[in-house]
Design an enzyme around this catalytic site. Structure first.
Site, PDB file in Angstrom:
ATOM      1  N   TYR A  35       0.860  -1.188   0.000  1.00  0.00           N
ATOM      2  CA  TYR A  35       0.000   0.000   0.000  1.00  0.00           C
ATOM      3  C   TYR A  35       0.895   1.236   0.000  1.00  0.00           C
ATOM      4  CZ  TYR A  35      -4.693   1.865   0.144  1.00  0.00           C
ATOM      5  OH  TYR A  35      -5.884   2.470  -0.208  1.00  0.00           O
ATOM      6  N   GLY A  39       5.847   8.259   1.326  1.00  0.00           N
ATOM      7  CA  GLY A  39       6.919   7.909   2.247  1.00  0.00           C
ATOM      8  C   GLY A  39       7.742   6.748   1.730  1.00  0.00           C
ATOM      9  N   HIS A  40       7.063   5.694   1.275  1.00  0.00           N
ATOM     10  CA  HIS A  40       7.774   4.564   0.680  1.00  0.00           C
ATOM     11  C   HIS A  40       8.541   5.005  -0.569  1.00  0.00           C
ATOM     12  CE1 HIS A  40       4.251   2.436   2.640  1.00  0.00           C
ATOM     13  NE2 HIS A  40       5.270   1.814   3.196  1.00  0.00           N
ATOM     14  N   GLY A 150      12.246   3.727   6.938  1.00  0.00           N
ATOM     15  CA  GLY A 150      11.729   5.018   7.354  1.00  0.00           C
ATOM     16  C   GLY A 150      11.932   5.250   8.842  1.00  0.00           C
ATOM     17  N   ILE A 179       8.278  11.265   6.168  1.00  0.00           N
ATOM     18  CA  ILE A 179       7.568  12.073   5.171  1.00  0.00           C
ATOM     19  C   ILE A 179       6.185  12.384   5.733  1.00  0.00           C
ATOM     20  CG2 ILE A 179       6.744  12.221   2.796  1.00  0.00           C
ATOM     21  CD1 ILE A 179       9.793  12.135   3.085  1.00  0.00           C
ATOM     22  N   LYS A 187       2.936  10.257   7.154  1.00  0.00           N
ATOM     23  CA  LYS A 187       2.292   9.377   6.187  1.00  0.00           C
ATOM     24  C   LYS A 187       2.354   7.938   6.670  1.00  0.00           C
ATOM     25  CE  LYS A 187       2.846  12.193   2.030  1.00  0.00           C
ATOM     26  NZ  LYS A 187       1.411  12.281   1.688  1.00  0.00           N
ATOM     27  N   ARG A 190      -1.938   3.142   7.404  1.00  0.00           N
ATOM     28  CA  ARG A 190      -3.085   3.075   8.305  1.00  0.00           C
ATOM     29  C   ARG A 190      -3.897   4.369   8.344  1.00  0.00           C
ATOM     30  NH1 ARG A 190       0.546  -0.482  11.385  1.00  0.00           N
ATOM     31  NH2 ARG A 190      -0.462  -2.530  11.560  1.00  0.00           N
TER      32      ARG A 190
END
Length: 293
Positions: A35, A39-40, A150, A179, A187, A190
């Protein structure tokens, strides 16, 4: 981009990675539960800038969820993940099934101690055993030189660093900044659980962290209990919020502090409605870089 979802594809992955190593390529790795959001993507973008090849894993790991947690409802969107990973510069998307990662008869686990006993480890028993086990397996399968995590999951970064150090794993762990949305909310996958009212309530997490930062850096308040009381007050008028913990710790050992004399890491976990969110903020002192070295 390849999506590896079958058992024989794990074998194919090993062969491909062997080719990459023989060609002299450096490999960066971004482990995720999917998902994917900005950020990822920031992790993937950095990995792509620092390595010749980038692998992103998508695996919702059942071992790190408690019996009452949201494993079954955790958001999943493999097609969207593929698109976002490709946009950010990934070369390979590795998306194994649970049966492939934990086949029948699987009974071997990796357990770290000390740094896992507090914070998330105290609140979520068994969580970090699931994290260290799956990350160790992924490192073994994918053989990266660098892995990107992260900083929002600050304790997870500390746990993985300890595992890599203690087990002499040949991978460099690279933490990357949190992020945030424009309004300050960190971010998180969830965040999709939140209603409009809950989203507004969730802004109190970053607001409480900014308050603590101001009290430390501007007002020179260094007594931890005083800071925690001020942060707690941020949630007192928000009925949707229920504090799980607020902790102020040493950034390296994660041991709780009574008085801030140098750097500190402020962490909190808060339920917003039924959704548990975490956030943190590093306050750097002059000795922090030296400690890291």
């Amino acid at each position: 981009m390849k999506i590896l979802q079958q058992l024989n594809d794990i074998k194919a992955t090993r062969a491909l990675i062997k080719e990459w190593h023989q060609a002299g390529y450096s490999i960066g790795f971004v482990p995720t539960m999917g998902y994917l959001h900005e950020g990822h993507q920031s992790l993937i973008t950095r990995a792509a800038a620092e390595n010749d090849k980038v692998i992103v894993s998508v695996f919702v790991n059942p071992l790190q969820f408690g019996p009452e947690e949201d494993y079954g409802s955790y958001p999943r969107d493999l097609k969207g993940d593929q698109q976002r990973a490709a946009q950010a510069g990934a070369d390979l998307l590795f998306a194994p099934t649970v049966a492939q990662m934990y086949p029948e008869g699987f009974e071997t686990f990796v357990t770290a101690y000390g740094v896992t006993d507090k914070l998330e480890g105290a609140t979520r028993p068994g969580h970090f055993r699931g994290v260290t086990t799956v990350v160790a397996k992924l490192f073994n399968i994918l053989q990266p030189q660098r892995a990107y995590f992260g900083q929002k999951d600050a304790q997870q970064v500390a746990v993985i660093r300890q595992m890599v150090r203690d087990l002499n794993m040949p991978v460099t762990i690279i933490p990357c900044p949190i992020i945030r949305e424009a309004d300050g909310l960190a971010k998180s996958s969830r965040n999709t659980y939140l209603t409009a009212a809950e989203y507004q309530a969730a802004l109190s997490l970053s607001q409480s962290l900014k308050l603590a930062e101001t009290l430390i850096q501007t007002d020179n308040i260094v007594a931890v209990e005083q800071l925690k009381k001020a942060m707690t007050a941020c949630f007192s008028s928000i009925p949707l919020a229920r504090i799980d913990y607020i902790k102020i710790v040493d950034p390296i050992s994660l041991e709780e502090l009574a008085v801030i004399t140098d750097s500190c890491l402020i962490l909190l976990a808060v339920y917003i409605g039924k959704t548990r969110l975490i956030d943190n903020l590093l306050i750097e002192g002059r000795g922090y870089t030296k400690k890291e070295e």
